[in-house]
Design an enzyme around this catalytic site. Sequence first.
Site, PDB file in Angstrom:
ATOM      1  N   GLY A 116       0.822  -1.201   0.000  1.00  0.00           N
ATOM      2  CA  GLY A 116       0.000   0.000   0.000  1.00  0.00           C
ATOM      3  C   GLY A 116       0.854   1.248   0.000  1.00  0.00           C
ATOM      4  N   CYS A 117       0.464   2.222  -0.817  1.00  0.00           N
ATOM      5  CA  CYS A 117       1.148   3.515  -0.822  1.00  0.00           C
ATOM      6  C   CYS A 117       0.128   4.601  -0.497  1.00  0.00           C
ATOM      7  CB  CYS A 117       1.806   3.776  -2.175  1.00  0.00           C
ATOM      8  SG  CYS A 117       0.658   3.849  -3.567  1.00  0.00           S
ATOM      9  N   PRO A 118       0.562   5.803  -0.130  1.00  0.00           N
ATOM     10  CA  PRO A 118      -0.379   6.835   0.292  1.00  0.00           C
ATOM     11  C   PRO A 118      -1.455   7.161  -0.732  1.00  0.00           C
ATOM     12  CG  PRO A 118       1.838   7.438   0.920  1.00  0.00           C
ATOM     13  CD  PRO A 118       1.967   6.219   0.063  1.00  0.00           C
TER      14      PRO A 118
END
Length: 673
Positions: A11-13
Amino acid sequence: MAQYDIIAATGCPTGIAHTFMAKEALEKAAAERGLTIKVETHGQVGIENELTRGEIASARAVVVAADKDVQAERFAGKPMVSVGVSKALSVEEAGKLIDRALAAKGDDSAVVAAADDDDLEEKESIGHQIYKHLMNGVSHMLVFVVAGGVLTAISFLWGITSYDSTASDYNSFAAMLKIIGGIAMNLMVPVLSAYIAESIGKRPALVPGFVAGMIAIQGLPVNAETGLIDAGGSGVGFGFLGGIVGGFLSGYTIVLLEKVFSKIPESLNGLKAIFLYPLCSTAIVGLVMLGISGPMAAINQGMMDFLQGLSSSGPVVLGLAIGCMCAFDMGGPVNKAAYTTGTLLLGTALEAGVGTETYNFGTNFMAAVSAACIVPPLITTFAVIVGKKYFSQEDHDAGIVNLILGCTHITEGAIPFMTKNIIPVMPIMMIGSSIASILTIFFNVHDPAPHGGFLVLPVVENGPLWVLAILIGTVVGGVLFTAFKKYDYDKNAKKDAEQPVLETPGTATAAVKAAPAAQAPQTTDFVKPEQVFVGESFASRDELLTFVSKKAVEQGIAQDADELMSAFIAREDMGTTGMTDNFAIPHAKSTTVTNAAVMAIKTSDIAGWETLDQKPVEVAIALLIPDTEAGTTHLKLLSKVAEALMDDEFRSAVKGTDDAATIAKLINDRLNA
């Protein structure tokens, strides 16, 4: 259920690019090593390819590559490596992470889960799913209601019209509190709608959910002169009910769009998340909500008319309905239905303004609901004080704590008392709550705050009478509850007098009552050698408890192994039964247990079973108790096991032998000590 060598979460922002690049790199790196892998992604769309508890439990290692919360606590005890998502964007780097995870140390037993979890989830009823989605919206909504309602109520401390600049009691600070509170209350329906939708369709459903909630507030705007749809016109909102409909509509619209867009390449997932889903879902949901605004407004008005009609039937009918609903499950769906109806009417009341018929009805209804919710825990407090000897120390302590919970409008504190004796405790609670509600309506009490209990008493109109109504309901219910506990206590005492009773030890010199010789074998041979198991091997706490549950059924001690296992786990969830010096005393109280029994299991170390001294469990002495015998002779007899574990000689003797008959005798000796 599929099993994987490696499980991962990425997951990334922004949840658009790096999330899926890391997923692809990890999958390729695992394939190069001949390993199976499942990667859960936390992208803009929400959680995809979600890992189940069974998959987590069976995996060899975990890789977390994320710059956001991916609920890594689910993987506690597993061999794991956790890094930022940028560390897993190439196949080479991803491979290194997999190698590190496989080499890491973990404790698999800390996350053991039932292998058939997926099957259990698939069997979840449609009704329960709908309830779960609805409660997700309600739980998020209530905090806005409480904040807005209490702030609005506080503004009334300066005067009932202190927010009005033309009124004589105007106060600018009170006006600001009223504005803030009003904004929070106005967010009630959009938040309800959005989080019902989010429970169904995850994050993409929030956008149409919020829009649906706003439409539910304003309705379909129409120009008063032309009679045509006009963005500058005004409409009739359909409020709370519309928010529920809009939430479910939004959630399932996203589910439908996911299927429609499923053929779009994964490389365009970002496009789906930030463009296609919000655009298409908002348009579809918005048009449908505007289209049904007329019928929904009519239904909403019909509900309001019904409630007001119920009120016209008299305080007794309305108060009885409110009291019974609030005390039926004390925090469950029926209670929440009554409370949510109260907050709906309160919101409408505050919007209508002080002095209006709508305001008077809504605040009076809210006062009746609050009174009904406050009474049940106070009934338990009254009972444990007046009839102290009829309650265990644990129940007495809980009843005292309920004084605080009840005074602050937290009904759930009474649940443990009701679950022990649903009949007649539930009817008793209903009687007390109904009396308080009926009297509150009779006394014309008005509560402009949706929560807080006696903390909001300064803003309650006719507050002293409200307290009086609650006290009367509490006393009546408390007297009935005490009378029942006395009857139950006397009945159990009579039963104990007819058979050998071992006094609960208060001191080292606790006496044993004399017993007829003919009944002695029931006590001296309480634990039989066939109920002692030596040399068994278990990988986890749950595996041992499953074994005990099955053996109990085989020996006729219990009827349903799954139900007994659930009772064991429910007790463990309340607090570990792992003791010290490698001992544990798991115990289950259940209707499936036909005869009180003790079963002993001596095994190799079971790591992961939380104990008071952090040592692994080697000996488990399991207590199986019929639900109907809680607090009676058998339970007093079985409590001796816990006392025995405090004796070094007893623990050493049990650990020093592998003979089942010897272990049975050691336990029996303690039961007769």
